[in-house]
Design a protein around this motif. Structure first.
Motif, PDB file in Angstrom:
ATOM      1  N   UNK A 158       7.660  -5.654 -17.387  1.00 56.27           N
ATOM      2  CA  UNK A 158       7.528  -5.465 -15.941  1.00 56.27           C
ATOM      3  C   UNK A 158       7.022  -6.744 -15.282  1.00 56.27           C
ATOM      4  N   UNK A 159       5.993  -7.330 -15.855  1.00 56.84           N
ATOM      5  CA  UNK A 159       5.379  -8.521 -15.253  1.00 56.84           C
ATOM      6  C   UNK A 159       6.275  -9.758 -15.351  1.00 56.84           C
ATOM      7  N   UNK A 160       7.229  -9.739 -16.280  1.00 53.80           N
ATOM      8  CA  UNK A 160       8.155 -10.864 -16.411  1.00 53.80           C
ATOM      9  C   UNK A 160       9.461 -10.633 -15.649  1.00 53.80           C
ATOM     10  N   UNK A 161       9.595  -9.514 -14.977  1.00 53.42           N
ATOM     11  CA  UNK A 161      10.859  -9.162 -14.323  1.00 53.42           C
ATOM     12  C   UNK A 161      11.020  -9.863 -12.974  1.00 53.42           C
ATOM     13  N   UNK A 162      12.262  -9.923 -12.507  1.00 53.10           N
ATOM     14  CA  UNK A 162      12.537 -10.454 -11.173  1.00 53.10           C
ATOM     15  C   UNK A 162      11.893  -9.589 -10.102  1.00 53.10           C
ATOM     16  N   UNK A 163      11.800  -8.285 -10.360  1.00 57.32           N
ATOM     17  CA  UNK A 163      11.160  -7.370  -9.405  1.00 57.32           C
ATOM     18  C   UNK A 163       9.703  -7.769  -9.191  1.00 57.32           C
ATOM     19  N   UNK A 164       9.004  -8.093 -10.266  1.00 56.15           N
ATOM     20  CA  UNK A 164       7.604  -8.491 -10.151  1.00 56.15           C
ATOM     21  C   UNK A 164       7.496  -9.813  -9.387  1.00 56.15           C
ATOM     22  N   UNK A 165       8.429 -10.728  -9.639  1.00 53.21           N
ATOM     23  CA  UNK A 165       8.430 -11.995  -8.908  1.00 53.21           C
ATOM     24  C   UNK A 165       8.591 -11.766  -7.412  1.00 53.21           C
ATOM     25  N   UNK A 166       9.501 -10.863  -7.045  1.00 51.51           N
ATOM     26  CA  UNK A 166       9.686 -10.554  -5.622  1.00 51.51           C
ATOM     27  C   UNK A 166       8.419  -9.935  -5.035  1.00 51.51           C
ATOM     28  N   UNK A 167       7.782  -9.050  -5.799  1.00 54.17           N
ATOM     29  CA  UNK A 167       6.562  -8.394  -5.321  1.00 54.17           C
ATOM     30  C   UNK A 167       5.421  -9.395  -5.165  1.00 54.17           C
ATOM     31  N   UNK A 168       5.417 -10.428  -6.010  1.00 55.60           N
ATOM     32  CA  UNK A 168       4.345 -11.431  -5.928  1.00 55.60           C
ATOM     33  C   UNK A 168       4.478 -12.297  -4.679  1.00 55.60           C
ATOM     34  N   UNK A 169       5.660 -12.292  -4.077  1.00 54.77           N
ATOM     35  CA  UNK A 169       5.904 -13.082  -2.872  1.00 54.77           C
ATOM     36  C   UNK A 169       5.847 -12.242  -1.607  1.00 54.77           C
ATOM     37  N   UNK A 170       5.550 -10.933  -1.751  1.00 53.87           N
ATOM     38  CA  UNK A 170       5.554 -10.025  -0.605  1.00 53.87           C
ATOM     39  C   UNK A 170       4.121  -9.602  -0.276  1.00 53.87           C
ATOM     40  N   UNK A 171       3.668  -9.832   0.957  1.00 57.30           N
ATOM     41  CA  UNK A 171       2.323  -9.388   1.331  1.00 57.30           C
ATOM     42  C   UNK A 171       2.181  -7.877   1.176  1.00 57.30           C
ATOM     43  N   UNK A 172       1.012  -7.446   0.743  1.00 54.37           N
ATOM     44  CA  UNK A 172       0.738  -6.023   0.602  1.00 54.37           C
ATOM     45  C   UNK A 172       0.603  -5.411   1.993  1.00 54.37           C
ATOM     46  N   UNK A 173       1.379  -4.379   2.264  1.00 51.51           N
ATOM     47  CA  UNK A 173       1.423  -3.772   3.597  1.00 51.51           C
ATOM     48  C   UNK A 173       0.117  -3.088   3.991  1.00 51.51           C
ATOM     49  N   UNK A 174      -0.783  -2.870   3.036  1.00 51.39           N
ATOM     50  CA  UNK A 174      -2.072  -2.268   3.366  1.00 51.39           C
ATOM     51  C   UNK A 174      -3.005  -3.255   4.048  1.00 51.39           C
ATOM     52  N   UNK A 175      -2.629  -4.556   4.020  1.00 51.51           N
ATOM     53  CA  UNK A 175      -3.473  -5.604   4.583  1.00 51.51           C
ATOM     54  C   UNK A 175      -2.648  -6.461   5.540  1.00 51.51           C
ATOM     55  N   UNK A 176      -3.314  -7.347   6.277  1.00 49.81           N
ATOM     56  CA  UNK A 176      -2.590  -8.225   7.194  1.00 49.81           C
ATOM     57  C   UNK A 176      -1.738  -9.212   6.396  1.00 49.81           C
ATOM     58  N   UNK A 177      -0.691  -9.696   7.026  1.00 49.43           N
ATOM     59  CA  UNK A 177       0.223 -10.615   6.355  1.00 49.43           C
ATOM     60  C   UNK A 177      -0.435 -11.949   6.024  1.00 49.43           C
ATOM     61  N   UNK A 178      -1.557 -12.245   6.675  1.00 43.24           N
ATOM     62  CA  UNK A 178      -2.242 -13.513   6.430  1.00 43.24           C
ATOM     63  C   UNK A 178      -3.424 -13.357   5.460  1.00 43.24           C
ATOM     64  N   UNK A 179      -3.584 -12.164   4.886  1.00 46.20           N
ATOM     65  CA  UNK A 179      -4.742 -11.909   4.018  1.00 46.20           C
ATOM     66  C   UNK A 179      -4.629 -12.606   2.672  1.00 46.20           C
TER      67      UNK A 179
END
Length: 236
Positions: A15-36
């Motif tokens: 999971x941590x080596x997948x492309x999905x994880x890479x995309x998630x690592x570049x996406x701000x968590x919606x529970x917080x501000x985009x600049x957090x």
């Protein structure tokens, strides 16, 4: 007594080596501000750590009653922990490609389904670790469907706040049966995961509400006493 299971370390690494994880690592968590600077992978990892914490709690009070119920329902504690750790790393990963306006065939049933993040997460799970789970069909179902349905209780809670509608026992049976052939086991599985999916959630009312509803509308009817947490049972 242990049960045959997948190697959780191998699956977590995939999971941590997948492309999905890479995309998630570049996406701000919606529970917080985009600049957090808090990314979606931080959320996934935090929920993973919450699962670890839950299963290491002393078996007293709420957790004593919860784990006693898990045992009485013949759910193996260590196996459930390993499965929910996998779910935690995948449950919101579908946010990277969510498009609610798009309708696709459901990846398991073929029925029309909106491309919500639960469905996308299911697709990611099937892609990353589906082949590894083939020898373990019940665990595969547990993980697939919990990733897909992890947010359903929050949707029901929002509907309740708008309309006052409370999900009846048939609805809860339907949800639980999707996860496990025993709806009570499936619901308990989902309920335990909800205790962990709290990172970034200031308000836990939806979780406590869902426990109350599950007890009143399902477990009571099958003569099972579901323990209901207070907020201080969920927060560290």
């Amino acid at each position: 007594m242990s049960v045959a299971s997948f190697n959780s370390n191998i699956l977590e690494e995939k999971i941590r080596q997948s492309n999905w994880w890479s995309m998630a690592s570049a996406m701000p968590d919606s529970h917080y501000s985009k600049t957090s600077g808090i990314m979606l992978t931080h959320h996934l990892q935090a929920v993973y750590e919450n699962v670890e914490d839950i299963f290491s709690r002393p078996e007293t009070g709420f957790y004593g009653r919860l784990f006693a119920l898990l045992k009485n329902m013949r759910m193996h504690k260590a196996t459930v922990k390993d499965e929910l750790k996998i779910v935690s790393l995948l449950h919101d990963i579908g946010k990277t490609k969510e498009d609610k306006s798009q309708v696709i065939p459901h990846p398991l049933t073929g029925k029309p389904a909106h491309l919500r993040h639960g469905i996308v997460g299911l697709m990611a799970t099937m892609e990353i670790i589906g082949a590894d789970l083939i020898p373990y069909p019940q665990q595969q179902k547990n993980i697939y469907r919990t990733v897909e349905l992890h947010d359903i209780s929050y949707g029901l809670f929002r509907e309740f706040n708008v309309t006052g509608n409370i999900p009846e026992k048939d609805k809860l049976h339907y949800i639980g049966n999707k996860i496990h052939e025993s709806p009570s086991v499936g619901l308990l599985y989902l309920l335990i995961f909800k205790l962990a999916d709290t990172h970034g959630h200031d308000n836990l009312s939806d979780i406590i509400w869902f426990y109350h509803i599950a007890q009143e509308k399902h477990f009571r009817h099958v003569n099972i006493n579901l323990p209901v947490p207070h907020e201080n049972d969920i927060r560290k």
